[in-house]
Design a protein around this motif. Sequence first.
Motif, PDB file in Angstrom:
ATOM      1  N   SER A   7      62.826   6.523  69.484  1.00 41.73           N
ATOM      2  CA  SER A   7      61.785   6.049  70.399  1.00 41.73           C
ATOM      3  C   SER A   7      60.724   7.125  70.626  1.00 41.73           C
ATOM      4  O   SER A   7      59.541   6.803  70.750  1.00 41.73           O
ATOM      5  CB  SER A   7      62.393   5.607  71.729  1.00 41.73           C
ATOM      6  OG  SER A   7      63.041   6.683  72.363  1.00 41.73           O
ATOM      7  N   ILE A   8      61.130   8.396  70.645  1.00 42.85           N
ATOM      8  CA  ILE A   8      60.147   9.478  70.768  1.00 42.85           C
ATOM      9  C   ILE A   8      59.228   9.481  69.553  1.00 42.85           C
ATOM     10  O   ILE A   8      58.018   9.631  69.675  1.00 42.85           O
ATOM     11  CB  ILE A   8      60.860  10.840  70.935  1.00 42.85           C
ATOM     12  CG1 ILE A   8      61.531  10.895  72.301  1.00 42.85           C
ATOM     13  CG2 ILE A   8      59.886  11.995  70.778  1.00 42.85           C
ATOM     14  CD1 ILE A   8      62.419  12.095  72.497  1.00 42.85           C
ATOM     15  N   SER A   9      59.816   9.294  68.372  1.00 41.26           N
ATOM     16  CA  SER A   9      59.030   9.257  67.143  1.00 41.26           C
ATOM     17  C   SER A   9      58.024   8.113  67.181  1.00 41.26           C
ATOM     18  O   SER A   9      56.860   8.284  66.801  1.00 41.26           O
ATOM     19  CB  SER A   9      59.961   9.106  65.946  1.00 41.26           C
ATOM     20  OG  SER A   9      59.240   8.986  64.754  1.00 41.26           O
ATOM     21  N   THR A  10      58.457   6.952  67.660  1.00 42.03           N
ATOM     22  CA  THR A  10      57.571   5.791  67.741  1.00 42.03           C
ATOM     23  C   THR A  10      56.432   6.030  68.729  1.00 42.03           C
ATOM     24  O   THR A  10      55.279   5.688  68.457  1.00 42.03           O
ATOM     25  CB  THR A  10      58.366   4.540  68.160  1.00 42.03           C
ATOM     26  OG1 THR A  10      59.443   4.350  67.241  1.00 42.03           O
ATOM     27  CG2 THR A  10      57.498   3.307  68.161  1.00 42.03           C
ATOM     28  N   ILE A  11      56.753   6.641  69.871  1.00 44.31           N
ATOM     29  CA  ILE A  11      55.729   6.913  70.883  1.00 44.31           C
ATOM     30  C   ILE A  11      54.666   7.851  70.328  1.00 44.31           C
ATOM     31  O   ILE A  11      53.465   7.611  70.469  1.00 44.31           O
ATOM     32  CB  ILE A  11      56.371   7.499  72.157  1.00 44.31           C
ATOM     33  CG1 ILE A  11      57.196   6.427  72.866  1.00 44.31           C
ATOM     34  CG2 ILE A  11      55.315   8.066  73.100  1.00 44.31           C
ATOM     35  CD1 ILE A  11      58.099   6.953  73.962  1.00 44.31           C
ATOM     36  N   PHE A  12      55.104   8.943  69.671  1.00 41.60           N
ATOM     37  CA  PHE A  12      54.134   9.889  69.113  1.00 41.60           C
ATOM     38  C   PHE A  12      53.329   9.261  67.976  1.00 41.60           C
ATOM     39  O   PHE A  12      52.150   9.570  67.810  1.00 41.60           O
ATOM     40  CB  PHE A  12      54.823  11.165  68.637  1.00 41.60           C
ATOM     41  CG  PHE A  12      55.034  12.169  69.736  1.00 41.60           C
ATOM     42  CD1 PHE A  12      53.959  12.831  70.297  1.00 41.60           C
ATOM     43  CD2 PHE A  12      56.298  12.446  70.204  1.00 41.60           C
ATOM     44  CE1 PHE A  12      54.139  13.753  71.309  1.00 41.60           C
ATOM     45  CE2 PHE A  12      56.495  13.362  71.213  1.00 41.60           C
ATOM     46  CZ  PHE A  12      55.417  14.016  71.778  1.00 41.60           C
ATOM     47  N   PHE A  38      50.021  14.720  66.462  1.00 41.50           N
ATOM     48  CA  PHE A  38      50.958  13.719  66.972  1.00 41.50           C
ATOM     49  C   PHE A  38      51.719  13.034  65.831  1.00 41.50           C
ATOM     50  O   PHE A  38      52.914  12.764  65.953  1.00 41.50           O
ATOM     51  CB  PHE A  38      50.243  12.670  67.825  1.00 41.50           C
ATOM     52  CG  PHE A  38      50.002  13.091  69.245  1.00 41.50           C
ATOM     53  CD1 PHE A  38      50.836  13.986  69.879  1.00 41.50           C
ATOM     54  CD2 PHE A  38      48.923  12.595  69.952  1.00 41.50           C
ATOM     55  CE1 PHE A  38      50.616  14.370  71.194  1.00 41.50           C
ATOM     56  CE2 PHE A  38      48.695  12.966  71.264  1.00 41.50           C
ATOM     57  CZ  PHE A  38      49.547  13.859  71.896  1.00 41.50           C
ATOM     58  N   ILE A  39      51.049  12.747  64.743  1.00 43.59           N
ATOM     59  CA  ILE A  39      51.712  12.090  63.621  1.00 43.59           C
ATOM     60  C   ILE A  39      52.733  13.029  62.982  1.00 43.59           C
ATOM     61  O   ILE A  39      53.837  12.606  62.618  1.00 43.59           O
ATOM     62  CB  ILE A  39      50.674  11.571  62.610  1.00 43.59           C
ATOM     63  CG1 ILE A  39      49.892  10.415  63.240  1.00 43.59           C
ATOM     64  CG2 ILE A  39      51.334  11.121  61.319  1.00 43.59           C
ATOM     65  CD1 ILE A  39      48.699   9.942  62.462  1.00 43.59           C
ATOM     66  N   LEU A  40      52.410  14.313  62.876  1.00 42.31           N
ATOM     67  CA  LEU A  40      53.382  15.277  62.354  1.00 42.31           C
ATOM     68  C   LEU A  40      54.587  15.414  63.281  1.00 42.31           C
ATOM     69  O   LEU A  40      55.728  15.481  62.818  1.00 42.31           O
ATOM     70  CB  LEU A  40      52.719  16.632  62.139  1.00 42.31           C
ATOM     71  CG  LEU A  40      51.790  16.733  60.941  1.00 42.31           C
ATOM     72  CD1 LEU A  40      51.123  18.100  60.904  1.00 42.31           C
ATOM     73  CD2 LEU A  40      52.553  16.479  59.658  1.00 42.31           C
ATOM     74  N   ILE A  41      54.354  15.440  64.593  1.00 44.97           N
ATOM     75  CA  ILE A  41      55.467  15.482  65.548  1.00 44.97           C
ATOM     76  C   ILE A  41      56.330  14.245  65.395  1.00 44.97           C
ATOM     77  O   ILE A  41      57.559  14.311  65.453  1.00 44.97           O
ATOM     78  CB  ILE A  41      54.940  15.623  66.991  1.00 44.97           C
ATOM     79  CG1 ILE A  41      54.324  17.000  67.186  1.00 44.97           C
ATOM     80  CG2 ILE A  41      56.050  15.391  68.013  1.00 44.97           C
ATOM     81  CD1 ILE A  41      53.565  17.159  68.485  1.00 44.97           C
ATOM     82  N   SER A  42      55.697  13.106  65.172  1.00 43.26           N
ATOM     83  CA  SER A  42      56.438  11.864  64.975  1.00 43.26           C
ATOM     84  C   SER A  42      57.335  11.944  63.744  1.00 43.26           C
ATOM     85  O   SER A  42      58.494  11.534  63.779  1.00 43.26           O
ATOM     86  CB  SER A  42      55.462  10.694  64.829  1.00 43.26           C
ATOM     87  OG  SER A  42      56.114   9.545  64.393  1.00 43.26           O
ATOM     88  N   LEU A  43      56.797  12.490  62.652  1.00 40.73           N
ATOM     89  CA  LEU A  43      57.601  12.620  61.436  1.00 40.73           C
ATOM     90  C   LEU A  43      58.765  13.580  61.629  1.00 40.73           C
ATOM     91  O   LEU A  43      59.882  13.322  61.179  1.00 40.73           O
ATOM     92  CB  LEU A  43      56.720  13.093  60.280  1.00 40.73           C
ATOM     93  CG  LEU A  43      55.760  12.064  59.712  1.00 40.73           C
ATOM     94  CD1 LEU A  43      54.830  12.726  58.715  1.00 40.73           C
ATOM     95  CD2 LEU A  43      56.526  10.936  59.052  1.00 40.73           C
TER      96      LEU A  43
END
Length: 55
Positions: A7-12, A38-43
């Motif tokens: 869910s953290i990945s989806t939010i970022f 943000f996209i890198l944090i998500s990955l």
Amino acid sequence: MKLDRRSISTIFLILGLAFLAIGIITDIKIYSGIAIAFILISLIAGGRWMRRRKK
């Protein structure tokens, strides 16, 4: 409320895409830079692509 990595990945990812859209529309490079972060944090938070595959 406990957040898991998915869910953290989806939010970022959603935040990154929103900032990317704002950056493209307004042509302000700061928003595009924030979007990339943000996209890198998500990955990284998703982590599935970093794990080794089982043989």
